[in-house]
Design a protein around this motif. Structure first.
Motif, short mmCIF file in Angstrom:
data_model
loop_
_atom_site.label_atom_id
_atom_site.label_comp_id
_atom_site.label_asym_id
_atom_site.label_seq_id
_atom_site.Cartn_x
_atom_site.Cartn_y
_atom_site.Cartn_z
N ILE A 1 0.84 -1.29 0.00
CA ILE A 1 0.08 -0.04 -0.02
C ILE A 1 0.92 1.16 -0.01
CG2 ILE A 1 -1.78 1.22 1.27
CD1 ILE A 1 -2.93 -1.27 2.50
N LEU A 2 0.61 2.15 -0.86
CA LEU A 2 1.62 3.24 -1.03
C LEU A 2 0.93 4.59 -0.23
CD1 LEU A 2 2.24 3.25 -5.01
CD2 LEU A 2 3.66 2.14 -2.88
N GLY A 3 -0.44 4.47 -0.28
CA GLY A 3 -0.91 5.61 0.44
C GLY A 3 -2.64 5.40 0.74
N GLU A 4 -3.25 6.16 1.89
CA GLU A 4 -4.28 6.33 1.83
C GLU A 4 -4.75 7.60 2.33
OE1 GLU A 4 -8.08 6.19 4.46
OE2 GLU A 4 -5.89 6.58 5.22
N ALA A 5 -5.87 8.07 1.63
CA ALA A 5 -6.18 9.75 1.85
C ALA A 5 -7.49 9.89 1.48
CB ALA A 5 -5.30 10.50 0.96
N ALA A 6 -8.03 10.91 1.58
CA ALA A 6 -9.34 11.44 1.41
C ALA A 6 -9.52 12.08 -0.15
CB ALA A 6 -9.75 12.59 2.56
N ILE A 7 -10.62 11.72 -0.67
CA ILE A 7 -10.48 12.42 -2.04
C ILE A 7 -11.96 13.20 -2.04
CG2 ILE A 7 -9.36 10.66 -3.24
CD1 ILE A 7 -11.69 9.50 -4.17
N ALA A 8 -12.97 12.91 -1.25
CA ALA A 8 -14.24 13.63 -1.22
C ALA A 8 -14.58 13.44 0.31
CB ALA A 8 -15.00 13.29 -2.09
N ALA A 9 -15.57 14.24 0.59
CA ALA A 9 -16.40 14.03 1.90
C ALA A 9 -16.91 12.81 2.07
CB ALA A 9 -17.53 15.09 1.95
N GLY A 10 -16.25 11.95 3.28
CA GLY A 10 -16.38 10.64 3.49
C GLY A 10 -16.11 9.69 2.61
N VAL A 11 -15.20 9.92 1.64
CA VAL A 11 -14.68 8.87 0.67
C VAL A 11 -13.20 8.98 0.99
CG1 VAL A 11 -14.62 7.95 -1.58
CG2 VAL A 11 -16.66 9.33 -0.86
N ARG A 12 -12.39 7.83 0.80
CA ARG A 12 -10.92 7.47 0.91
C ARG A 12 -10.50 6.78 -0.15
NH1 ARG A 12 -9.40 10.78 4.84
NH2 ARG A 12 -7.57 9.42 5.26
N ARG A 13 -9.32 6.99 -0.50
CA ARG A 13 -8.84 6.15 -1.60
C ARG A 13 -7.44 5.40 -1.11
NH1 ARG A 13 -7.73 9.12 -7.17
NH2 ARG A 13 -10.18 8.57 -7.38
N ILE A 14 -7.39 4.51 -1.30
CA ILE A 14 -6.06 3.38 -1.17
C ILE A 14 -5.55 3.28 -2.60
CG2 ILE A 14 -5.06 1.21 -0.59
CD1 ILE A 14 -7.21 0.86 1.52
N GLU A 15 -4.05 3.59 -2.56
CA GLU A 15 -3.39 3.53 -3.75
C GLU A 15 -2.09 2.29 -3.43
OE1 GLU A 15 -0.30 5.88 -6.57
OE2 GLU A 15 -1.74 6.99 -5.51
N ALA A 16 -2.20 1.35 -4.37
CA ALA A 16 -1.31 0.11 -3.96
C ALA A 16 -0.77 -0.30 -5.13
CB ALA A 16 -2.18 -0.96 -3.32
N ILE A 17 0.19 -1.29 -5.11
CA ILE A 17 0.84 -1.65 -6.26
C ILE A 17 1.27 -3.35 -5.92
CG2 ILE A 17 2.09 0.16 -7.37
CD1 ILE A 17 4.26 -0.40 -5.38
N ALA A 18 1.37 -4.18 -6.90
CA ALA A 18 1.62 -5.51 -6.66
C ALA A 18 2.64 -5.83 -7.80
CB ALA A 18 0.29 -6.31 -6.73
N GLY A 19 3.07 -7.24 -7.40
CA GLY A 19 4.03 -7.90 -8.49
C GLY A 19 5.22 -7.09 -8.65
N LEU A 20 5.91 -7.25 -9.72
CA LEU A 20 7.11 -6.50 -9.96
C LEU A 20 7.01 -4.96 -9.92
CD1 LEU A 20 8.04 -8.28 -13.49
CD2 LEU A 20 9.11 -8.66 -11.12
N GLU A 21 5.96 -4.45 -9.78
CA GLU A 21 5.81 -3.08 -9.27
C GLU A 21 6.23 -2.83 -7.98
OE1 GLU A 21 3.75 -4.56 -11.76
OE2 GLU A 21 4.42 -3.80 -13.24
N ALA A 22 5.54 -3.66 -7.15
CA ALA A 22 5.96 -3.52 -5.65
C ALA A 22 7.39 -4.01 -5.41
CB ALA A 22 5.03 -4.52 -5.03
N PHE A 23 7.99 -4.69 -6.21
CA PHE A 23 9.23 -5.25 -5.77
C PHE A 23 10.15 -3.86 -6.31
CE2 PHE A 23 13.32 -6.55 -7.50
CZ PHE A 23 13.98 -7.16 -6.68
N ASP A 24 10.13 -3.44 -7.55
CA ASP A 24 10.73 -2.16 -7.75
C ASP A 24 10.72 -1.17 -6.77
OD1 ASP A 24 11.64 -3.66 -10.11
OD2 ASP A 24 10.03 -2.53 -11.28
#
Length: 942
Positions: free
Chosen positions: A753-776
């Motif tokens: 998981i790269l980050g977790e933040a608000a994008i609107a009132a009451g709405v959150r966003r998780i940004e994440a990566i997997a596989g080779l992208e996570a390894f890099d």
């Protein structure tokens, strides 16, 4: 009887009559034509229409149904708070017969319950029956009349007096223009002191004679040609207003006192616990007053009581709706809830609330109603969370919007004054003067004082808030139009609703045009549906159907494809198209209806009818599949760690990353770590990922199969399952999904998981990566840590200790700064003690501390606590703004409230403020008026 006893006695009575007691249905209606469930019969419509078999033996049911009437055809919102009986949320008690008993039993049981068991005085009860006027359907309901006549006669009462005829409007119920319908018979109660109106107030809209129960006899079918034919089965559908019945029983002290009766839904134990909590939170008391028709002449207590009623009603509506899965939002029923919430928050200002308060009332509602409606207890934390987030978001713009409204209102009032004896420049100057001097007054007072100030001026019309200003309040500050109308009505202003609607129409048209520019060239494409084989294959031999130009791009339509077209968050595939020695790069794949558009680049253009080879960019597709499958794991883990109420609001699945949007409060660092670890544990298990093509009806109501609320699905759906036996629908993660996926979780590799933040009132966003992208990314993090260690001249193993030492030093500096500030505040407090004086019998310190900010004023006031007993009002003008602080010792709050002091003096410096009786803050912009504001504070104490 308590309200709980009344409700239970109703259900017990009909249980004795062999009715099945059924739970209330959700406030989310099955009917697409309804915003909310608004009547007890909604859940039984399929039985009435013959679309569903009656599940009860015998065919009888009884319940208490949650109802909301706000928006749409049934809308009581604007009247809530202004009287004793309007609500947006209420309970409807009802008993039902599905082809079983009919009029005789329904009427006799109604009499037995109301007169026999509840002991309503029979002489105060009136029944209505259907009597058609010219052109009305059916004939006089002689059967119902005869049954009622027998009952009234047995009680020694004259049926001709106690049975009142009603026409189609009052006594004939129809589900719609066509369909089941029939006559109805109502019970009304005379609440006048003498109880001798002899039926003259029935159906007259007089609060002294209230309808409590409606018995509907469904016996006809309304045909499209306007005729009515008898139904093969006859049904009974009744609805009793729970709050109304409770108000009569409790308001008359069990029918013993009609002279001093206080018949109000709000004067019951249904609302009293909520009022008690509001009183504790606000420091104000509910006085049971009702406002005059002219709200501009309202008293402070009347204004307070309206706010109590509105807030108590609205917390019920919002809490029950959210518990049933309907969230405040921007469209349809969701926007209705947002309007209601914002209305409640605005009324909170009347009670002195400037910080979130509304969500706190969920606790008392759950305590008092959670036993009857267990969903309140189950969703208690979720309801509080949603309301808190919504309230916090609106609070940020509410004060600014109210200030903006005040300016618009004063300008509107000034615009209603004409000066025929001066030129335009002088007239504009005079209007500005009127705004400054009288802008806070109600319309009648403004007009009176304006005409006095400038003799010869004339009123050219009733002041009206311009449509563009109402639109600005909506568009910029989030004020629903009915909230603007409400605030305007309290000032005596009208609102140019037509002008507002025209601007709204223009905005909607701009939105439609913007959408058309995006899709018009795609929507005009006519081509057969593309056959998709991309779930099982990565290349295919196919044929070109057509080649189209879309803006400046070229798209190929193929007979079949293995490229996934962008949908549901997953981006479209790229790939390669070849024919003979020619090749075209596919840069994107999108949908136009059921047709796939393959956007290509190359020196030539394929010809329709050509046989071509298509191959997906497999490396890119694999990265997308890893991110899509891990999105499902993330969704599952979010429910495990946070809550199943964390509902998906959107996603992006690409080769480089994934994002997942959901409604929730901010996640804690611990929750983020737990989610990340849980997902990686599932990856290591290497569970099978499978998918099944099933009938939507088989999974529609399964709680363990995730589906996006509000999405429309076809007859067949694709369920992606992780874990369990392949295609058995027994996995730990199961979602309706049309995307492509890995074959097992082990293919995903590492997840971060790269980050977790608000994008609107009451709405959150998780940004994440997997596989080779996570390894890099992990490798990059390691390299950055090494570089940081080198800059700090510290071994990596000692890096954490060095950083801790730096943070500890920073905290020491902050601590020293705070101590210095406190010493400065204590010194100021010592000087202030010497300036104390008595105003009347009240010790007071009222002082200008010069160029300081609000925090410094607060620190000085806090330093006085424990040393000084009296009223403290401090002002300062640091950083180009005016700050005000007031405190009142407990022994003086009954006489002077800090919040009211600030509310009175803040407008003098061009600002606002408020707070509790013992503590309040405010501010403004006009530093030149600070001395005047403090002088006014002295007059308030004298």
């Amino acid at each position: 009887m308590t309200s709980a006893e009344i409700r239970q006695s109703f259900l017990d009575f009909f249980h004795e009559k062999k009715h099945t007691i059924v739970p209330s249905s959700s406030l989310m209606p099955d009917s697409p034509n309804l915003l909310f469930t608004n009547a007890g019969m909604n859940q039984f419509v399929p039985i009435f229409l013959g679309d569903a078999k009656c599940p009860y033996t015998p065919g009888r049911a009884a319940d208490t149904q949650k109802c909301i009437r706000a928006g749409g055809k049934h809308n009581d919102l604007d009247d809530v708070g202004l009287d004793t009986y309007h609500h947006t949320f209420f309970e409807m008690l009802g008993n039902w017969s599905f082809g079983d008993y009919f009029k005789k039993e329904a009427i006799r049981w109604a009499w037995e319950l109301v007169i026999g068991r509840w002991k309503f005085p029979a002489n105060r009860v009136y029944a209505t029956v259907y009597a058609p006027s010219a052109g009305d359907p059916s004939e006089f309901d002689q059967e119902a009349y005869d049954i009622w006549a027998e009952l009234f006669t047995a009680a020694g009462l004259d049926p001709k007096v106690h049975i009142v005829n009603g026409n189609k409007k009052d006594n004939f119920w129809m589900m719609g223009d066509t369909g089941p319908c029939g006559p109805c018979s109502e019970l009304h109660v005379d609440l006048t002191p003498e109880g001798d109106t002899k039926g003259s107030l029935v159906n007259m809209g007089d609060a002294r004679c209230i309808e409590i129960w409606n018995l509907v006899f469904i016996q006809f079918n309304a045909n499209p040609d306007g005729t009515f034919t008898p139904l093969p089965a006859q049904h009974v559908d009744t609805g009793m207003g729970f709050e109304r019945v409770t108000s009569i029983i409790q308001g008359t002290k069990g029918f013993t006192d009609f002279v001093h009766a206080k018949i109000s839904n709000y004067e019951t134990d249904i609302f009293r616990p909520i009022f008690d909590e509001i009183e504790v939170l606000s420091g104000k008391k509910y006085g049971s007053t009702l406002p005059p028709a002219d709200l501009s002449a309202i008293t402070e207590q009347e204004s307070t009581d309206i706010a109590f009623r509105v807030i108590a009603d609205h917390i019920r509506t919002l809490s029950f709706a959210i518990a049933d899965g309907i969230l405040p939002g921007n469209t349809d029923r969701n926007y209705v809830l947002r309007r209601i919430l914002r209305r409640a928050v605005r009324y909170g200002r009347t009670l002195g609330f400037h910080e979130p308060f509304f969500f706190k009332l969920v606790d008392v509602l759950t305590r008092t109603m959670g036993d009857v409606f267990p969903e309140l207890r189950k969703k208690h934390a979720h309801v509080r969370e949603v309301l808190h987030m919504e309230e916090e978001a609106f609070n940020r713009t509410l004060d600014t919007g109210i200030k903006k409204f005040a300016g618009f209102a004063s300008a509107s009032m000034a615009a209603a004054i004409e000066f025929p004896d001066v030129d335009a420049t002088e007239a504009a100057y005079r209007r500005t003067e009127l705004q400054k001097e009288f802008g806070e007054l109600s319309v009648p007072e403004f007009l009176r004082k304006s005409l006095e100030k400038f003799p010869g001026s004339v009123q050219k019309g009733q002041p009206v808030l311009f449509g563009q200003w109402a639109f600005e309040l909506y568009d910029t500050y989030g004020f629903p139009i009915d909230l603007t109308e409400l605030i305007a009505r309290e000032r005596g202003l009208g609102v140019d609703r037509d002008g507002f609607e025209k601007l709204m129409d223009r905005q909607r048209e701009r939105a439609r045009q913007a959408q058309k520019k995006e899709v018009i060239s795609v929507s005009s494409i006519e081509a057969p549906a593309t056959k998709f084989f991309g779930y099982d294959s990565e290349e295919i031999e196919t044929r070109v159907i057509d080649v189209v130009g879309i803006k400046d791009k070229t798209a190929v339509i193929l007979e079949s494809s293995v490229c996934y077209a962008e949908m549901g968050g997953q981006v479209g595939d790229t790939g390669l198209l070849t024919h003979g020695g020619e090749s075209w790069t596919i840069s994107d794949t999108r949908k136009a209806g059921d047709t796939w558009l393959h956007f290509i680049s190359g020196p030539e253009i394929p010809e329709p009818g050509q046989d071509v080879s298509l191959v997906v960019d497999c490396e890119r597709r694999s990265a997308i599949e890893r991110h899509h499958t891990v999105t499902h794991l993330l969704h599952w883990a979010l429910h495990e760690v946070v809550s199943r109420e964390a509902t998906q609001k959107g996603s992006y699945v690409g080769p480089e990353k994934l994002t997942f949007d959901f409604n929730s409060a901010a996640l804690t660092p611990s929750q983020v770590r737990d989610i990340e670890r849980l997902v990686n544990e599932r990856i290591l298990e290497n569970a099978v990922v499978s998918w099944s093509d099933v009938a939507y009806g088989d999974v529609k109501n399964r709680a363990d199969v995730m589906q996006i609320f509000g999405d429309k699905y076809g007859d067949r759906v694709r369920v992606v399952q992780i874990g369990g036996a392949a295609q058995r629908l027994d996995g730990y993660s199961m979602e309706l999904c049309g995307g492509t996926h890995t074959r097992a979780t082990g293919e995903i590799g590492l997840f971060r998981i790269l980050g977790e933040a608000a994008i609107a009132a009451g709405v959150r966003r998780i940004e994440a990566i997997a596989g080779l992208e996570a390894f890099d990314h992990a490798v990059g993090d390691a390299q950055r840590i090494v570089a940081l260690a080198e800059k700090l001249n510290s071994p990596i193993g000692e890096l954490e200790k060095k950083l801790d030492a730096m943070l500890a030093h920073q905290k020491e500096l902050e601590k020293a700064l705070k101590a210095a500030s406190q010493r400065e505040a204590a010194a100021k407090a010592k000087d202030l003690l010497a300036s104390s004086t008595a105003i009347g019998s009240t010790p007071a310190i009222i002082a200008d501390l010069g160029a300081v900010d609000g925090d410094t004023l607060q620190a000085a006031a806090d330093a006085l606590k424990g040393q000084y007993s009296g009223v403290v009002v401090l002002g300062g003008s640091g950083n180009g703004a005016v700050s005000l602080v007031a405190t009142v010792s407990p022994e003086f709050t009954a006489k002077f409230a800090a919040g009211k002091i600030i509310q009175a003096i803040a407008p003098i410096v061009g600002g606002k403020g408020g707070g509790r009786p013992d503590q309040a803050r405010g501010g403004g912009k006009d530093a030149a008026k600070l001395a005047d504001a403090l002088a006014h504070a002295r007059t308030l104490l004298s």
